[in-house]
Design an enzyme around this catalytic site. Structure first.
Site, PDB file in Angstrom:
ATOM      1  N   TYR A  56     -40.244 -16.725  88.866  1.00  6.60           N
ATOM      2  CA  TYR A  56     -38.961 -16.030  88.908  1.00  6.60           C
ATOM      3  C   TYR A  56     -38.284 -16.302  90.252  1.00  6.60           C
ATOM      4  O   TYR A  56     -38.791 -15.915  91.308  1.00  6.60           O
ATOM      5  CB  TYR A  56     -39.144 -14.523  88.727  1.00  6.60           C
ATOM      6  CG  TYR A  56     -39.611 -14.094  87.350  1.00  6.60           C
ATOM      7  CD1 TYR A  56     -39.574 -14.955  86.264  1.00  6.60           C
ATOM      8  CD2 TYR A  56     -40.095 -12.808  87.129  1.00  6.60           C
ATOM      9  CE1 TYR A  56     -40.007 -14.559  85.007  1.00  6.60           C
ATOM     10  CE2 TYR A  56     -40.521 -12.400  85.872  1.00  6.60           C
ATOM     11  CZ  TYR A  56     -40.477 -13.288  84.825  1.00  6.60           C
ATOM     12  OH  TYR A  56     -40.907 -12.874  83.574  1.00  6.60           O
ATOM     13  N   SER A  57     -37.147 -16.964  90.183  1.00  7.28           N
ATOM     14  CA  SER A  57     -36.415 -17.370  91.387  1.00  7.28           C
ATOM     15  C   SER A  57     -37.329 -18.097  92.365  1.00  7.28           C
ATOM     16  O   SER A  57     -37.247 -17.918  93.582  1.00  7.28           O
ATOM     17  CB  SER A  57     -35.753 -16.162  92.070  1.00  7.28           C
ATOM     18  OG  SER A  57     -34.739 -15.618  91.254  1.00  7.28           O
TER      19      SER A  57
END
Length: 349
Positions: free
Chosen positions: A55-56
């Site tokens: 995630y990111s």
């Protein structure tokens, strides 16, 4: 907030789980605001936080780590491994080599000494499931993780994992994390029954069906394909596409159901998966404080049998109005040699 036991582990988790995919560069890049959202969720009674290394590109884990300083002992922390984390053929997947390395990176980013639930984000047909289970079992014994699970695995691979674990004396997957919403009920056919049979906890994702159950997208309304999820996958939001039109038709009928019981469409959507007896916790993934507050309004909503019957009439149990985003497709469908014999061998005589 109600609490349920997570897959026979004895760990108690809230019926809502805070998903953090939208914290970081992909969603909300403001670390301080994201931390405030996490704290607000914890203050509301949520004790279950789910993130992932990808995630990111790890930023989400860093934000979660900041938010949990001083509160770590009160939170059940889950993260995931599988997707590539940089260039190179061995910087992803479900191999022992990658799992053992990447768990250390997640621990560092999260600023913790242990992970409560470490999940394999998707299947990996290039790695024997025994290899994956063996690596994860060792991490449990080393105290780096407390339990492990899988995410978006088909029912047959969940069964195979349990058979291998039993035969080889390995720890087993304690949880499964599948997509589940009113618009995507396919897991009711086999995944959820299999999870119940093996006593697995289930934490479901995408209750708002990639935004289609937020009420933002309505029949006859304009859809901005240059912003948000619509910009990432415009083919899934194109109002001219038959599949999008089918989703919007269903949304109109569900809005009527929500209106008739005095609630909103997103509150109805979030309450729906919690009603299934196989579901332990429903992941909500707000980007802002306002979104969190809106999602939590439905926390105490109870859907009675009449309302669930009306939903069943609109979207029958076990059916998908659309294929859920991000679902793993087996190589038997994607790799041509696995579904077509060589030309010279196709004739029957």
């Amino acid at each position: 907030m109600r609490y349920r036991t997570l897959g026979g582990t004895g760990i108690k988790v809230s019926a809502h789980c805070l998903g953090t995919m939208m914290f970081g560069s992909v969603g909300n890049p403001d670390h301080e605001e994201s931390v405030r959202v996490i704290h607000a969720a914890l203050d509301a009674g949520i004790n279950f936080v789910d993130t992932a290394d990808m995630y990111s590109a790890g930023e989400s884990e860093v934000i979660v780590g900041k938010a949990l300083k001083g509160r770590r002992d009160d939170v059940v922390l889950a993260t995931k491994v599988h997707f590539p984390m940089g260039d190179g053929p061995n910087r992803g997947g479900n191999s022992r080599r990658w799992i053992v390395r990447e768990v250390e990176e997640s621990l560092r980013r999260l600023g913790t000494e242990w992970i409560d639930l470490y999940q394999v984000h998707r299947p990996d047909h290039t790695t024997d499931i025994e290899e994956t289970l063996s690596a994860l079992s060792d991490l449990v014994r080393q105290g780096k993780i407390r339990a492990f699970g899988c995410s978006t695995f088909p029912a047959e691979e969940i069964v195979e994992s349990h058979v291998v674990a039993e035969r080889r004396g390995l720890d087993r997957f304690r949880t499964e994390q599948p997509p589940y919403s009113i618009l995507a009920r396919g897991i009711e056919k086999s995944v959820l029954p299999v999870c119940r049979r093996y006593g697995m906890g289930v934490l479901t994702w995408s209750p708002l069906a990639s935004g289609f159950l937020t009420g933002k997208y309505r029949k006859g309304g304009a859809i901005d394909l240059s912003y948000g999820r619509a910009a990432l996958t415009p083919h899934r939001f194109d109002p001219e596409a038959p599949l999008t039109a089918a989703k919007l038709e269903v949304v109109e009928r569900l809005v009527a159901v929500a209106d008739s019981i005095g609630t909103t469409l997103p509150e109805l959507a979030v309450a729906f998966p919690i009603a299934h007896p196989a579901v332990t916790s429903v992941i909500i993934g707000p980007r802002t404080m306002g979104q969190l507050e809106g999602l939590l309004k439905g926390a105490s909503l109870t859907l009675d049998d009449e309302t669930l019957d009306r939903i069943d009439a609109i979207v029958p149990p076990g059916t998908d109005v659309y294929p859920p985003d991000g679902v793993w497709t087996p190589p038997s469908l994607t790799e041509v040699p696995l579904r077509r014999r060589p030309v010279g061998e196709r004739a029957g005589a």
